[in-house]
Scaffold this motif. Structure first.
Motif, PDB file in Angstrom:
ATOM      1  N   LEU A  50       6.009  44.991 -29.887  1.00 44.58           N
ATOM      2  CA  LEU A  50       4.588  44.262 -29.148  1.00 44.58           C
ATOM      3  C   LEU A  50       4.837  44.597 -27.839  1.00 44.58           C
ATOM      4  O   LEU A  50       3.619  44.826 -27.288  1.00 44.58           O
ATOM      5  CB  LEU A  50       4.500  42.727 -29.689  1.00 44.58           C
ATOM      6  N   SER A  51       5.548  44.180 -27.016  1.00 37.23           N
ATOM      7  CA  SER A  51       5.738  44.051 -25.741  1.00 37.23           C
ATOM      8  C   SER A  51       5.469  45.257 -25.038  1.00 37.23           C
ATOM      9  O   SER A  51       5.059  45.542 -24.109  1.00 37.23           O
ATOM     10  CB  SER A  51       7.003  43.372 -25.142  1.00 37.23           C
ATOM     11  N   LEU A  52       6.009  46.438 -25.826  1.00 38.94           N
ATOM     12  CA  LEU A  52       5.948  47.879 -25.236  1.00 38.94           C
ATOM     13  C   LEU A  52       4.602  48.263 -25.475  1.00 38.94           C
ATOM     14  O   LEU A  52       4.134  49.003 -24.293  1.00 38.94           O
ATOM     15  CB  LEU A  52       6.987  48.710 -26.261  1.00 38.94           C
ATOM     16  N   LEU A  53       3.979  47.965 -26.648  1.00 46.78           N
ATOM     17  CA  LEU A  53       2.422  48.402 -26.631  1.00 46.78           C
ATOM     18  C   LEU A  53       1.581  47.484 -25.453  1.00 46.78           C
ATOM     19  O   LEU A  53       0.875  48.422 -24.952  1.00 46.78           O
ATOM     20  CB  LEU A  53       1.783  47.790 -28.061  1.00 46.78           C
ATOM     21  N   MET A  54       1.971  46.488 -25.215  1.00 48.74           N
ATOM     22  CA  MET A  54       1.367  45.708 -23.915  1.00 48.74           C
ATOM     23  C   MET A  54       1.542  46.464 -22.777  1.00 48.74           C
ATOM     24  O   MET A  54       0.681  46.820 -21.977  1.00 48.74           O
ATOM     25  CB  MET A  54       1.634  44.467 -23.978  1.00 48.74           C
ATOM     26  N   ARG A  55       2.800  46.826 -22.357  1.00 49.71           N
ATOM     27  CA  ARG A  55       3.230  47.550 -21.227  1.00 49.71           C
ATOM     28  C   ARG A  55       2.706  48.722 -21.202  1.00 49.71           C
ATOM     29  O   ARG A  55       2.080  49.268 -20.175  1.00 49.71           O
ATOM     30  CB  ARG A  55       4.739  47.652 -20.952  1.00 49.71           C
ATOM     31  N   GLU A  74      -9.191  41.782 -26.780  1.00 55.26           N
ATOM     32  CA  GLU A  74      -8.711  40.902 -27.668  1.00 55.26           C
ATOM     33  C   GLU A  74      -7.492  41.274 -28.352  1.00 55.26           C
ATOM     34  O   GLU A  74      -6.748  40.460 -29.039  1.00 55.26           O
ATOM     35  CB  GLU A  74     -10.022  40.628 -28.490  1.00 55.26           C
ATOM     36  N   THR A  75      -7.372  42.673 -28.826  1.00 52.37           N
ATOM     37  CA  THR A  75      -6.156  43.117 -29.319  1.00 52.37           C
ATOM     38  C   THR A  75      -4.926  42.846 -28.398  1.00 52.37           C
ATOM     39  O   THR A  75      -4.212  42.332 -28.923  1.00 52.37           O
ATOM     40  CB  THR A  75      -6.078  44.784 -29.549  1.00 52.37           C
ATOM     41  N   TYR A  76      -5.187  42.817 -27.008  1.00 52.85           N
ATOM     42  CA  TYR A  76      -3.975  42.623 -26.226  1.00 52.85           C
ATOM     43  C   TYR A  76      -3.609  41.160 -26.249  1.00 52.85           C
ATOM     44  O   TYR A  76      -2.410  40.993 -26.164  1.00 52.85           O
ATOM     45  CB  TYR A  76      -4.366  43.061 -24.669  1.00 52.85           C
ATOM     46  N   LEU A  77      -4.823  40.371 -26.456  1.00 50.43           N
ATOM     47  CA  LEU A  77      -4.253  38.652 -26.389  1.00 50.43           C
ATOM     48  C   LEU A  77      -3.473  38.575 -27.627  1.00 50.43           C
ATOM     49  O   LEU A  77      -2.558  37.594 -27.935  1.00 50.43           O
ATOM     50  CB  LEU A  77      -5.489  38.045 -26.422  1.00 50.43           C
ATOM     51  N   HIS A  83       3.752  38.332 -29.852  1.00 48.25           N
ATOM     52  CA  HIS A  83       5.169  38.783 -29.019  1.00 48.25           C
ATOM     53  C   HIS A  83       5.677  37.311 -28.527  1.00 48.25           C
ATOM     54  O   HIS A  83       6.689  37.019 -28.796  1.00 48.25           O
ATOM     55  CB  HIS A  83       4.872  39.469 -27.926  1.00 48.25           C
ATOM     56  N   GLY A  84       4.968  36.513 -27.890  1.00 46.67           N
ATOM     57  CA  GLY A  84       5.522  35.338 -27.233  1.00 46.67           C
ATOM     58  C   GLY A  84       5.961  34.550 -28.492  1.00 46.67           C
ATOM     59  O   GLY A  84       6.996  33.690 -28.265  1.00 46.67           O
ATOM     60  N   THR A  85       5.232  34.354 -29.425  1.00 45.94           N
ATOM     61  CA  THR A  85       5.762  33.473 -30.634  1.00 45.94           C
ATOM     62  C   THR A  85       6.853  33.804 -31.246  1.00 45.94           C
ATOM     63  O   THR A  85       7.796  33.324 -31.440  1.00 45.94           O
ATOM     64  CB  THR A  85       4.377  33.369 -31.528  1.00 45.94           C
ATOM     65  N   ILE A  86       7.072  35.198 -31.444  1.00 41.50           N
ATOM     66  CA  ILE A  86       8.045  35.574 -32.323  1.00 41.50           C
ATOM     67  C   ILE A  86       9.326  35.614 -31.257  1.00 41.50           C
ATOM     68  O   ILE A  86      10.425  35.110 -31.823  1.00 41.50           O
ATOM     69  CB  ILE A  86       7.849  37.086 -32.789  1.00 41.50           C
ATOM     70  N   MET A  87       9.102  35.950 -30.096  1.00 41.07           N
ATOM     71  CA  MET A  87      10.261  35.806 -29.274  1.00 41.07           C
ATOM     72  C   MET A  87      10.705  34.389 -29.178  1.00 41.07           C
ATOM     73  O   MET A  87      11.971  33.981 -29.324  1.00 41.07           O
ATOM     74  CB  MET A  87      10.013  36.262 -27.836  1.00 41.07           C
ATOM     75  N   VAL A  88      10.009  33.242 -28.869  1.00 43.62           N
ATOM     76  CA  VAL A  88      10.564  32.194 -28.728  1.00 43.62           C
ATOM     77  C   VAL A  88      10.917  31.240 -29.953  1.00 43.62           C
ATOM     78  O   VAL A  88      12.217  30.860 -29.840  1.00 43.62           O
ATOM     79  CB  VAL A  88       9.258  31.279 -28.126  1.00 43.62           C
ATOM     80  N   PHE A  89      10.300  31.553 -30.823  1.00 45.85           N
ATOM     81  CA  PHE A  89      10.672  30.766 -32.059  1.00 45.85           C
ATOM     82  C   PHE A  89      11.893  31.587 -33.014  1.00 45.85           C
ATOM     83  O   PHE A  89      12.811  31.101 -33.305  1.00 45.85           O
ATOM     84  CB  PHE A  89       9.565  30.433 -33.059  1.00 45.85           C
ATOM     85  N   PHE A  90      11.438  32.944 -33.343  1.00 45.83           N
ATOM     86  CA  PHE A  90      12.356  33.420 -34.268  1.00 45.83           C
ATOM     87  C   PHE A  90      13.473  34.310 -33.465  1.00 45.83           C
ATOM     88  O   PHE A  90      14.437  34.536 -34.322  1.00 45.83           O
ATOM     89  CB  PHE A  90      11.375  34.442 -34.941  1.00 45.83           C
ATOM     90  N   VAL A  91      13.487  34.347 -32.358  1.00 41.22           N
ATOM     91  CA  VAL A  91      14.662  34.860 -31.625  1.00 41.22           C
ATOM     92  C   VAL A  91      15.343  34.052 -30.954  1.00 41.22           C
ATOM     93  O   VAL A  91      16.511  33.717 -31.237  1.00 41.22           O
ATOM     94  CB  VAL A  91      14.157  36.312 -30.573  1.00 41.22           C
ATOM     95  N   LEU A 146      -5.500  34.994 -31.075  1.00 41.79           N
ATOM     96  CA  LEU A 146      -5.382  35.370 -29.662  1.00 41.79           C
ATOM     97  C   LEU A 146      -5.083  34.092 -28.853  1.00 41.79           C
ATOM     98  O   LEU A 146      -5.404  34.254 -27.568  1.00 41.79           O
ATOM     99  CB  LEU A 146      -6.455  36.245 -29.253  1.00 41.79           C
ATOM    100  N   HIS A 147      -4.673  33.037 -29.300  1.00 41.22           N
ATOM    101  CA  HIS A 147      -4.635  31.900 -28.629  1.00 41.22           C
ATOM    102  C   HIS A 147      -3.446  31.555 -27.545  1.00 41.22           C
ATOM    103  O   HIS A 147      -3.292  30.526 -27.033  1.00 41.22           O
ATOM    104  CB  HIS A 147      -4.956  30.446 -29.331  1.00 41.22           C
ATOM    105  N   GLY A 148      -2.552  32.719 -27.486  1.00 43.11           N
ATOM    106  CA  GLY A 148      -1.475  32.473 -26.732  1.00 43.11           C
ATOM    107  C   GLY A 148      -0.513  31.793 -27.531  1.00 43.11           C
ATOM    108  O   GLY A 148      -0.504  31.252 -28.438  1.00 43.11           O
ATOM    109  N   TRP A 149       0.984  31.870 -27.096  1.00 43.04           N
ATOM    110  CA  TRP A 149       2.024  30.977 -27.860  1.00 43.04           C
ATOM    111  C   TRP A 149       1.831  29.488 -27.865  1.00 43.04           C
ATOM    112  O   TRP A 149       2.409  28.787 -28.594  1.00 43.04           O
ATOM    113  CB  TRP A 149       3.340  31.387 -27.423  1.00 43.04           C
ATOM    114  N   THR A 150       1.061  29.217 -26.733  1.00 38.46           N
ATOM    115  CA  THR A 150       0.766  27.643 -26.447  1.00 38.46           C
ATOM    116  C   THR A 150      -0.289  27.198 -27.456  1.00 38.46           C
ATOM    117  O   THR A 150      -0.481  26.084 -27.336  1.00 38.46           O
ATOM    118  CB  THR A 150       0.521  27.437 -24.898  1.00 38.46           C
ATOM    119  N   GLY A 151      -0.937  28.289 -27.821  1.00 39.03           N
ATOM    120  CA  GLY A 151      -2.374  27.736 -29.104  1.00 39.03           C
ATOM    121  C   GLY A 151      -3.176  26.618 -28.366  1.00 39.03           C
ATOM    122  O   GLY A 151      -3.568  25.588 -28.989  1.00 39.03           O
ATOM    123  N   TYR A 152      -3.632  26.773 -27.190  1.00 42.15           N
ATOM    124  CA  TYR A 152      -4.413  25.730 -26.544  1.00 42.15           C
ATOM    125  C   TYR A 152      -5.821  25.586 -27.199  1.00 42.15           C
ATOM    126  O   TYR A 152      -6.471  26.599 -27.640  1.00 42.15           O
ATOM    127  CB  TYR A 152      -4.866  26.287 -25.120  1.00 42.15           C
TER     128      TYR A 152
END
Ligand code: HEM
Ligand SMILES: [Cu+2]
Length: 582
Positions: A50-55, A74-77, A83-91, A146-152
């Protein structure tokens, strides 16, 4: 029967014979640790993809990409959120604590298993379920949120707020809540195991620093995940039942008034970051433990300042709960609160600096053996320092008002939390692989993997500080046609190329991992000449770890270069009169 014997007998369970009980629904902490590890390995590849697609999108916006086609803003978001969620929680929450902790902690304290083996199995499969629910969000109508890993909130609280905010967001929240449940089970198990199942002689101050780090991380998890779970449930209620915890009154969405009143988006921010800041320590503390273990072993010296290391980890854990406001300087908080959060945040610099000095003190004048685990442990310290130095800048409200939501923050958290923790995982992998799989990894491939990853990581994340200071916003996908971003484009291209090479280099690791698992040279009981208990049992250890023997601990965990000893190290359970270091 001695007390330790009786303890051991209660927690021993017969070795299973069938494939399913042995490898799928296993109660053995070693199998469960490996299951967690492989879950994290799958997750890290999804996250990296996912990070590669973004970059790639950032610098070649018209490129047609595999699986996702053209990337709209919106796809980017969506990519960013997942990416953020999977990395933080599952990795980062999964591999260092649940993976290595599960495998190594019981053996290092001299126990036959975790305190609650069934709960342990349950927490793995609950984590697995949570991962499946998270991935399912990609495939439902509207896609992932698309609310980010922080889910604001209110973005996360109102289904009509954007594509992916319907079913995708529900799945995201449910997945997080299930993950919290799994982590709470795991935390209880780690805490009880550390307190109750230590072998005779394994006093708290003889615990390897790895065990301290898993223990403290578990306490943080117990306090933090409960809050996130509660917040997630409230958010689900807001979305599906019509409550207004996080949605203010008077909100109008695409011309239609939203039927909510009286809620507070700031409440979500408080609850999220009350979890979120301790979470970054949940990700990094186990890495600190692993680095300490490896730096001492491969420098052939006792860890410098063992007690200071323990108290530093404890105070980092404690302070971690009173600094969450530094993520909210832009929320309009009172300058007095901002000042308080700022001062507390700066205070974390003290135990962090103590740890860094002690790591350097450990290597200083050591007879250093530069094997791959050592390289990654040194890399961990390097990244921890590089990422940590930008922390005090961001902790100043006046500076953060400018740097917030720019690439400066992306640089900061990737270095200190993201890749530092990943280096901890790599260090742990190269270090414990011989114990876990009974074979050695290839040293040359390991060194190549280290240097490419180390240089690559700096090449990706260091230039981002500059982008941030130049005002480059984060979470922003369309970089073309914006005048002030144009001169920064060549730097963005450099970063993407560095990311392509660095991610490509991970293939070396995967080849080494799987090749060595089946074809690597057989490992001896103690290939690194280390002192802790896992190196007294066969590689891999038998089902009950100690083969019926009940270990008795007589020494501290880092007795290297001991005057009067026959070798340059003394195992923790060795019957040898020595002059003690600790
Ligand atoms: C292969 C290395 C990595 C690359 C190339 C990479 C790249 C990126 C990119 C391009 C973004 C979006 C930046 C933006 O537009 O604001 C991002 C965000 C993020 N990354 Fe990474 N990343 C990597 C590794 C990691 C790791 C190991 C973690 C673990 C903590 C991580 C956690 C995050 C988080 C939490 C976000 C923020 C998501 C959000 O804003 O909601 N990344 N990363
Ligand atoms: Cu924080």
């Amino acid at each position: 029967m001695s007390e330790a014997h009786a303890e051991a007998a209660v927690h021993a369970h017969a070795a299973p014979t069938g494939f399913i009980r042995k490898y799928i629904f296993s109660l053995d902490h070693k199998v469960i640790g490996i299951q967690y590890y492989f879950l994290a390995l799958v997750a890290v590849f999804v996250g990296m993809f996912l990070s590669l697609l973004m970059r790639i999108h950032l610098v070649w916006p018209t490129a047609h990409l595999p699986l996702v086609g053209e990337i709209k803003p919106e796809t980017y978001l969506t990519l960013l959120t997942m990416h953020g969620t999977i990395m933080v929680f599952f990795v980062l929450t999964t591999a260092p604590q649940s993976g290595f902790g599960n495998y190594v902690l019981p053996i290092q304290i001299g126990a036959p298993d975790m305190a609650f083996p069934v709960l342990n199995m349950l927490s793995f499969w609950t984590t697995f379920l949570s991962f499946v629910i998270m991935l399912a969000a990609f495939f439902v109508e509207g896609g992932a949120p698309l609310h980010g890993w922080t889910g604001y909130a209110p973005l996360s609280a109102i289904p009509s707020a954007g594509p992916g905010q319907t079913l995708g967001a529900d799945l995201w929240i449910i997945s997080i809540a299930v993950f919290c449940a799994a982590s709470l089970m795991g935390a209880l198990n780690f805490i009880t195991t550390t307190l109750d199942l230590r072998a005779r002689g394994m006093s708290l101050m003889r615990l390897p620093l790895t065990c301290w780090s898993w223990f403290i991380t578990a306490i943080l998890g117990l306090l933090a995940f409960g809050v996130l779970a509660a917040a997630g449930i409230l958010l689900l209620l807001d979305r599906n039942v019509g409550t207004s915890f996080f949605v203010p009154g008077g909100l109008v969405m695409t011309g239609i008034p939203v039927k909510h009143q009286g809620g507070s988006p700031l409440l979500w921010q408080h609850l999220f970051w009350f979890f979120g800041h301790p979470e970054v320590y949940i990700a990094i503390l186990p890495g600190m433990g692993v680095a300490s273990q490896i730096l001492s072993t491969f420098s052939r010296k006792p860890i410098f300042g063992y007690r200071a290391m323990v108290y530093a980890m404890l105070s980092i854990g404690l302070l971690g709960f009173v600094v969450w406001g530094h993520h909210m300087f832009m929320s309009g908080m009172s300058p007095y609160s901002a000042f308080a959060f700022s001062v507390m945040t700066m205070a974390i610099g003290v135990p962090s600096a103590i740890k860094t000095f002690n790591w350097l003190g450990t290597i200083w004048r050591g007879r250093v053996r530069f094997y791959t685990p050592m390289l990654f442990a040194i890399g961990f310290v390097s990244l921890f320092v590089s990422g940590g130095l930008s922390g005090p800048f961001l902790a100043q409200p006046q500076l953060d008002i400018n740097l917030h939501d720019t690439y400066f923050v992306v640089a900061h958290f990737h270095l200190i939390m993201g890749v530092a923790a990943i280096f901890g995982i790599f260090a742990g992998t190269y270090y414990w692989f011989p114990k876990m799989f009974g074979r050695m990894m290839n040293e040359r491939l390991g060194q190549a993997h280290f240097w490419l990853t180390f240089i690559g990581t700096y090449a990706i994340f260091m230039p981002m500080h500059y982008l941030g200071i130049a005002g480059h916003p984060r979470r922003y996908s369309q970089l073309t046609e914006i005048k002030f971003l144009e001169p920064l484009m060549s730097l963005q291209e450099f970063i993407t190329i560095a990311a392509l090479i660095t991610i490509g280099a991970q293939i070396i690791f995967v080849i080494n991992l799987f090749w060595s698992m089946f074809k690597g040279p057989k490992a001896s009981v103690n290939p690194w000449e280390a002192t802790t208990l896992e190196w007294t049992v066969p590689s891999p250890p038998p089902h009950d770890n100690f083969g019926g023997r009940v270990p008795v601990v007589r020494h501290g965990p880092y007795e290297y270069a001991v005057p009067g000893a026959t070798r340059d190290f003394v195992m923790q359970d060795e019957e040898q009169p020595v002059q003690m270091h600790s």
